[in-house]
Design a protein around this motif. Structure first.
Motif, PDB file in Angstrom:
ATOM      1  N   TYR A  85      26.311 -18.570 -78.851  1.00 23.38           N
ATOM      2  CA  TYR A  85      27.526 -19.027 -77.878  1.00 23.38           C
ATOM      3  C   TYR A  85      26.787 -19.991 -77.063  1.00 23.38           C
ATOM      4  N   LYS A  86      27.872 -21.171 -77.209  1.00 24.65           N
ATOM      5  CA  LYS A  86      27.495 -22.110 -76.255  1.00 24.65           C
ATOM      6  C   LYS A  86      28.250 -22.236 -74.938  1.00 24.65           C
ATOM      7  N   LEU A  87      27.551 -22.009 -73.919  1.00 26.12           N
ATOM      8  CA  LEU A  87      27.829 -21.758 -72.446  1.00 26.12           C
ATOM      9  C   LEU A  87      28.254 -23.119 -71.637  1.00 26.12           C
ATOM     10  N   GLN A  88      29.417 -23.116 -71.049  1.00 24.20           N
ATOM     11  CA  GLN A  88      30.003 -24.134 -70.183  1.00 24.20           C
ATOM     12  C   GLN A  88      29.218 -24.124 -68.873  1.00 24.20           C
ATOM     13  N   THR A  89      29.276 -22.744 -68.399  1.00 25.74           N
ATOM     14  CA  THR A  89      28.820 -22.526 -66.963  1.00 25.74           C
ATOM     15  C   THR A  89      27.630 -22.998 -66.846  1.00 25.74           C
ATOM     16  N   LYS A  90      27.193 -23.639 -65.575  1.00 26.53           N
ATOM     17  CA  LYS A  90      25.703 -24.144 -65.407  1.00 26.53           C
ATOM     18  C   LYS A  90      25.121 -22.921 -64.755  1.00 26.53           C
ATOM     19  N   VAL A  91      24.038 -22.617 -65.381  1.00 23.50           N
ATOM     20  CA  VAL A  91      23.148 -21.463 -65.007  1.00 23.50           C
ATOM     21  C   VAL A  91      21.901 -21.554 -65.272  1.00 23.50           C
ATOM     22  N   ASN A  92      20.812 -20.914 -64.641  1.00 20.56           N
ATOM     23  CA  ASN A  92      19.416 -21.131 -65.024  1.00 20.56           C
ATOM     24  C   ASN A  92      18.942 -20.137 -66.128  1.00 20.56           C
ATOM     25  N   LEU A  93      19.098 -20.672 -67.198  1.00 23.23           N
ATOM     26  CA  LEU A  93      18.910 -19.789 -68.483  1.00 23.23           C
ATOM     27  C   LEU A  93      17.584 -19.250 -68.427  1.00 23.23           C
ATOM     28  N   ASP A  94      16.456 -20.013 -67.991  1.00 21.05           N
ATOM     29  CA  ASP A  94      15.128 -19.252 -67.889  1.00 21.05           C
ATOM     30  C   ASP A  94      15.268 -18.060 -67.026  1.00 21.05           C
ATOM     31  N   LYS A  95      15.890 -18.106 -66.131  1.00 25.48           N
ATOM     32  CA  LYS A  95      15.820 -16.985 -65.118  1.00 25.48           C
ATOM     33  C   LYS A  95      16.851 -15.941 -65.800  1.00 25.48           C
ATOM     34  N   TYR A  96      17.915 -16.108 -66.061  1.00 26.10           N
ATOM     35  CA  TYR A  96      19.008 -15.215 -66.260  1.00 26.10           C
ATOM     36  C   TYR A  96      19.430 -15.151 -67.876  1.00 26.10           C
ATOM     37  N   GLY A  97      18.663 -16.078 -68.645  1.00 27.04           N
ATOM     38  CA  GLY A  97      19.153 -15.891 -70.240  1.00 27.04           C
ATOM     39  C   GLY A  97      19.078 -14.577 -70.963  1.00 27.04           C
ATOM     40  N   GLU A  98      17.942 -13.878 -70.768  1.00 31.73           N
ATOM     41  CA  GLU A  98      17.757 -12.588 -71.301  1.00 31.73           C
ATOM     42  C   GLU A  98      18.786 -11.583 -70.816  1.00 31.73           C
ATOM     43  N   PHE A  99      18.962 -11.555 -69.216  1.00 29.37           N
ATOM     44  CA  PHE A  99      19.955 -10.648 -68.763  1.00 29.37           C
ATOM     45  C   PHE A  99      21.463 -10.933 -69.252  1.00 29.37           C
ATOM     46  N   ILE A 100      21.740 -12.092 -69.515  1.00 28.91           N
ATOM     47  CA  ILE A 100      23.152 -12.384 -69.855  1.00 28.91           C
ATOM     48  C   ILE A 100      23.332 -11.781 -71.350  1.00 28.91           C
ATOM     49  N   LYS A 101      22.415 -12.157 -72.326  1.00 29.16           N
ATOM     50  CA  LYS A 101      22.455 -11.919 -73.515  1.00 29.16           C
ATOM     51  C   LYS A 101      22.442 -10.606 -73.813  1.00 29.16           C
ATOM     52  N   LYS A 102      21.764  -9.554 -72.896  1.00 24.71           N
ATOM     53  CA  LYS A 102      21.794  -8.221 -73.052  1.00 24.71           C
ATOM     54  C   LYS A 102      23.085  -7.669 -72.336  1.00 24.71           C
ATOM     55  N   ALA A 103      23.403  -8.196 -71.317  1.00 28.45           N
ATOM     56  CA  ALA A 103      24.677  -7.368 -70.572  1.00 28.45           C
ATOM     57  C   ALA A 103      25.783  -7.733 -71.449  1.00 28.45           C
ATOM     58  N   ILE A 104      26.072  -8.865 -72.113  1.00 23.63           N
ATOM     59  CA  ILE A 104      27.455  -9.187 -72.658  1.00 23.63           C
ATOM     60  C   ILE A 104      27.085  -9.186 -74.252  1.00 23.63           C
ATOM     61  N   ARG A 105      26.092  -8.926 -74.671  1.00 24.23           N
ATOM     62  CA  ARG A 105      25.746  -8.845 -76.210  1.00 24.23           C
ATOM     63  C   ARG A 105      25.804 -10.238 -76.877  1.00 24.23           C
ATOM     64  N   VAL A 106      25.072 -10.980 -76.552  1.00 21.40           N
ATOM     65  CA  VAL A 106      24.940 -12.246 -77.408  1.00 21.40           C
ATOM     66  C   VAL A 106      23.741 -12.461 -77.929  1.00 21.40           C
ATOM     67  N   LYS A 107      23.409 -12.843 -79.105  1.00 21.02           N
ATOM     68  CA  LYS A 107      21.989 -12.922 -79.610  1.00 21.02           C
ATOM     69  C   LYS A 107      21.402 -14.144 -79.285  1.00 21.02           C
ATOM     70  N   GLU A 108      21.994 -15.333 -79.174  1.00 21.54           N
ATOM     71  CA  GLU A 108      21.524 -16.496 -78.869  1.00 21.54           C
ATOM     72  C   GLU A 108      22.580 -17.391 -77.800  1.00 21.54           C
ATOM     73  N   ILE A 109      22.018 -18.018 -76.751  1.00 22.29           N
ATOM     74  CA  ILE A 109      22.831 -18.707 -75.996  1.00 22.29           C
ATOM     75  C   ILE A 109      22.307 -20.150 -75.962  1.00 22.29           C
ATOM     76  N   LYS A 110      23.155 -21.037 -75.973  1.00 21.89           N
ATOM     77  CA  LYS A 110      22.793 -22.522 -76.076  1.00 21.89           C
ATOM     78  C   LYS A 110      23.287 -22.941 -74.760  1.00 21.89           C
TER      79      LYS A 110
END
Length: 768
Positions: free
Chosen positions: A743-768
């Motif tokens: 999934y290619k994310l539009q929202t600005k977010v610190n992926l280093d900090k929250y990438g893993e959490f987002i992936k698991k919480a909403i079930r996405v393998k890879e976030i760009k």
RNA sequence: GGGCGAUUAGCUCAAUUGGUAGAGCACUUCGUUUACACCGAAGGGGUUAGAGGUUCGAGUCCUCUAUCGCCCACCA
């Protein structure tokens, strides 16, 4: 835990448990903080209980449960107002009997019987609703202690010189055949005729006067016009002849006469209305008493003697017409003062009654009203409007059977009032001997007072009755008086009057005023319209929690429509709480809390929880249960269920035990506080769940305290990112459970900090 | 006639001290997912009753009007 929540079984279980453990029984020791509630004692004659009753009593009870959890020792007794006219009217109607055609004894027995039944009906409803009163402290206003207190009150007022007995024109109900007071009046639109009558003047032409009440002609004592009215100026000093009855009456002037009304000429009779009374008083007019206590014309009515008012009016109009005095008639509708208990138009008759001085002390009543905290604030206006409109002293004597007797005897010769010794109270003068055998002043014989008290003369004592029930003066003034707005002018006002006279104190520190229950169309629920479902059926169908939830739907002072959708919503919340409980319960294991390392989402929900606790506490402190409910519900449904539970699922099902424990601890902590905050509103479901965690009742547990939590402010961005992916899945018809490859994310977010959490919480393998 | 409340989405109601109008229900679309089909997700929908005014800015403050509810007065 059972799969489905069975409210009938559960609610019944806790009702019995609370009852058995006497959970709401009042007890206190030195130093305890008290919260005393002076609940309106309902008329037992109101046998048609509906959503409106549920609403007003539930709203007060939310506050009671809240205060109890705040650590107050709550004194919450229930009373029943079972004496006086309402009960008598109810018995008369139900058994189709007439007070004058039955013996006093039989009549009182029926009243007592209906009283017992009424108490049972109410008690069943309060119990089923979970109204947490202390049933060991129940009173009825005709029982010995309340009778004693009411009688003491009158004696004290008499000694203080503010209770007096006098023969005066008073408000009288010809149907109930008793004196009544201004607050017993109601307005009623009636169709009537305005009659234009010709009054001959000696040696001259006649004048025309308009009246709706020609039957009062025999009591006509003067004619009035405005002093600036050029049309009638020269009438001063002349006399008019009253048609049919031929008494001579003189002309007088008064600024109060409106030139535009009728013909600008007004007849004053003794007494048709307030205006008559004032002219009579001011100009010292003759007294012509026309009516008998049963609403008939007396000998003054000449050939119309013995006729009832309406019949006499008709006969007199006919004769006026025949003899040419009736110029013309107009159909009008006007509002008439009727007795609120029976809809009979009230009359003014001369009678000897007991009065409490109130009309000349408006400033004092206003001052006392200002010392009380009104919730909502603007309800004080209603009170002040009433005080400012006072015209009469409070007539407290009633010529009825079923009520608290006046504790007085008289000397039959000189009229001296004989008081009982206060230690002998309560007394019943018609049934027991006076404390003296003869009048101490003149030696005359002693007769008892036969009158009973106005129902408000007894119920206005409840603020100081409560302290007598416990025998501790600390209970006065009471902390809270909850009631509907229509009894501000009666129960509340008279309570203020009495507490002021007796103790120079306000009777209650806070008053919460509720609105009315309305039907689905917005009409006031009433027995006459039959537009309601009986309360026991409501509880049976939906459960107490769901109905109580509905009762939070209107803020204080606001009317509330009956709305099955809102009740359904309440049921939905109950179910939701149940399902969350099952979920958390299944995933809990015991652990030591100190080892827990909380993660960002945990800190976020804890912070949100503390915000909610602060807001809910503030709202409840301000008696704003509706606002409190909104805040708690929003936090529970949106923040906790929709987000937090979804955020932690992968941790609960995962292998990282430390992370799992942190989630479990947070879930449990937050959920318990949610339960506690909901407990005042939804006492049953919260108790059922809470006692799975704890061994004591949630209702005597302590209200949650907000703590400071340091969260990560940028976590909100991670939530926005999750929202975005949810939306994407929904719009592309992908199940929320399905895992996205990328999934290619539009929202600005610190992926280093929250990438893993987002992936698991909403079930996405890879976030760009 | 006087007073007090109210008027915000189709419905029921929110909106701190004036600072981008929000929920729930209903509606539309989607989703059988390991708390929950007594379910979940997303979406459409508003000249805040109307007209003026104050203000950089008004649902919010002021004035007027309209409608509804309640209280009081009105029996000539």
């Amino acid at each position: 835990m059972d799969k489905n929540y069975d409210f009938k079984t559960v609610e019944d279980k806790w009702r019995k448990d609370w009852d058995k453990k006497e959970l709401f029984k009042f007890s206190f020791k030195e130093g305890d903080r008290l919260f005393v509630v002076d609940t309106p004692p309902p008329y037992v004659s109101a046998d048609h209980l509906h959503a409106g009753h549920i609403m007003s009593y539930a709203q007060a009870e939310f506050i009671v449960r809240y205060k109890r959890m705040q650590g107050f020792k709550v004194f919450y007794p229930m009373g029943f107002d079972d004496n006086g006219l309402p009960t008598e009217r109810f018995v008369e109607k139900k058994y189709k009997i007439d007070k004058s055609r039955t013996t006093k004894k039989e009549f009182i027995e029926l009243c007592l019987k209906e009283t017992e039944k009424g108490i049972e009906t109410y008690r069943n409803l309060w119990n089923s609703l979970g109204i947490s009163v202390d049933w060991s402290k129940t009173y009825s206003t005709i029982a010995p202690l309340p009778t004693k207190v009411s009688q003491w009150s009158l004696i004290d007022l008499y000694k203080k010189g503010v209770l007096y007995r006098q023969e005066l024109p008073i408000l009288w109900c010809p149907h109930c055949q008793t004196a009544i007071s201004q607050s017993d009046l109601e307005d009623k639109e009636k169709n009537s005729k305005m009659n234009y009558l010709s009054f001959p003047i000696e040696n001259e032409e006649s004048v025309v006067i308009a009246t709706t009440r020609p039957e009062l002609l025999p009591a006509c004592v003067a004619l009035y016009f405005n002093p600036t009215d050029e049309r009638y100026k020269e009438l001063i000093g002349k006399k008019a002849i009253v048609p049919l009855f031929n008494q001579e009456v003189s002309f007088k002037t008064s600024e109060a006469v409106d030139k535009e009304k009728g013909t600008g000429l007004m007849m004053v009779c003794t007494w048709g209305d307030q205006e008559d009374l004032e002219k009579w008083r001011m100009d010292n007019l003759e007294t012509k008493s026309l009516l008998t206590p049963d609403g008939k014309l007396n000998e003054l009515g000449q050939k119309y003697q013995g006729m009832k008012i309406e019949a006499a009016r008709e006969a007199i109009i006919n004769d006026l017409k025949e003899q040419g005095f009736l110029i013309r008639q107009e159909d009008i509708t006007h509002s008439v003062n009727v007795h609120e208990r029976c809809d009979t138009p009230v009359e003014l008759i001369l009678s000897k009654q007991w009065f409490i001085k109130i009309a000349d002390l408006k400033e004092k009543w206003l001052e006392m009203g200002k010392k009380i905290a009104w919730h909502p604030e603007y309800m004080r206006d209603n009170y002040e409007i009433w005080v400012n409109s006072l015209k009469w002293d409070w007539c407290v004597s009633r010529q009825r059977y079923y009520g608290v007797p006046f504790p007085f005897w008289y000397c039959s010769d000189c009229g001296e009032v004989i008081l009982p010794d206060e230690k002998d109270l309560p007394v019943s003068p018609t049934e027991q001997k006076a404390p003296v055998n003869e009048c101490p002043k003149c030696g005359g014989s002693i007769i008892p007072e036969t009158d009973v008290m106005d129902t408000w003369a007894t119920s206005s004592c409840t603020p100081f009755l409560l302290k007598e029930m416990i025998g501790n003066d600390q209970l006065f003034p009471v902390d809270l008086r909850p009631n509907a707005h229509e009894i501000i002018r009666t129960w509340d006002f008279y309570s203020i009057v009495k507490s002021t006279y007796h103790f120079n104190a306000i009777p209650f520190k806070n008053i919460m005023v509720s609105g009315h229950g309305l039907d689905e169309q917005g009409k006031k629920i009433s027995k006459r319209l039959g537009n309601y479902v009986p309360s026991d059926q409501l509880v049976d169908e939906w459960g107490a929690d769901a109905i109580r939830y509905w009762a939070t739907g209107a803020g204080l002072g606001q009317n509330l429509r009956f709305n099955p959708k809102e009740i359904k919503k309440g049921k939905q919340i109950v179910t939701k709480l149940w399902n969350v409980a099952k979920f958390i319960d299944l995933n809990l294991t015991d652990f030591e809390e100190k080892e827990i390392k909380l993660e960002t989402p945990d800190l976020w929900i804890l912070k949100e929880m503390n915000e909610t606790i602060k807001k809910a506490t503030e709202s409840f402190d301000n008696y704003e249960y509706a606002k409190a409910k909104g805040e708690i519900e929003e936090f529970f449904m949106s923040k906790f269920c929709d987000y937090y539970i979804e955020f932690v699922k992968y941790r609960l099902y995962g292998e990282d035990n430390e992370s799992k424990k942190a989630a479990q601890t947070t879930l449990k902590k937050v959920f318990i506080n949610i339960l506690k905050m909901f407990a005042p509103i939804l006492p049953f479901i919260t108790e059922e769940i809470y006692q799975n965690f704890a061994k004591e009742s949630i209702h005597i547990s302590s209200w949650p305290k907000a703590e400071e939590v340091k969260d990560e402010p940028d976590f909100i961005e991670a939530i926005s990112a999750i929202d975005e992916i949810r939306k994407y899945k929904s719009e592309n018809q992908i199940s929320l459970g399905a895992e996205l490859e990328e999934y290619k994310l539009q929202t600005k977010v610190n992926l280093d900090k929250y990438g893993e959490f987002i992936k698991k919480a909403i079930r996405v393998k890879e976030i760009k």
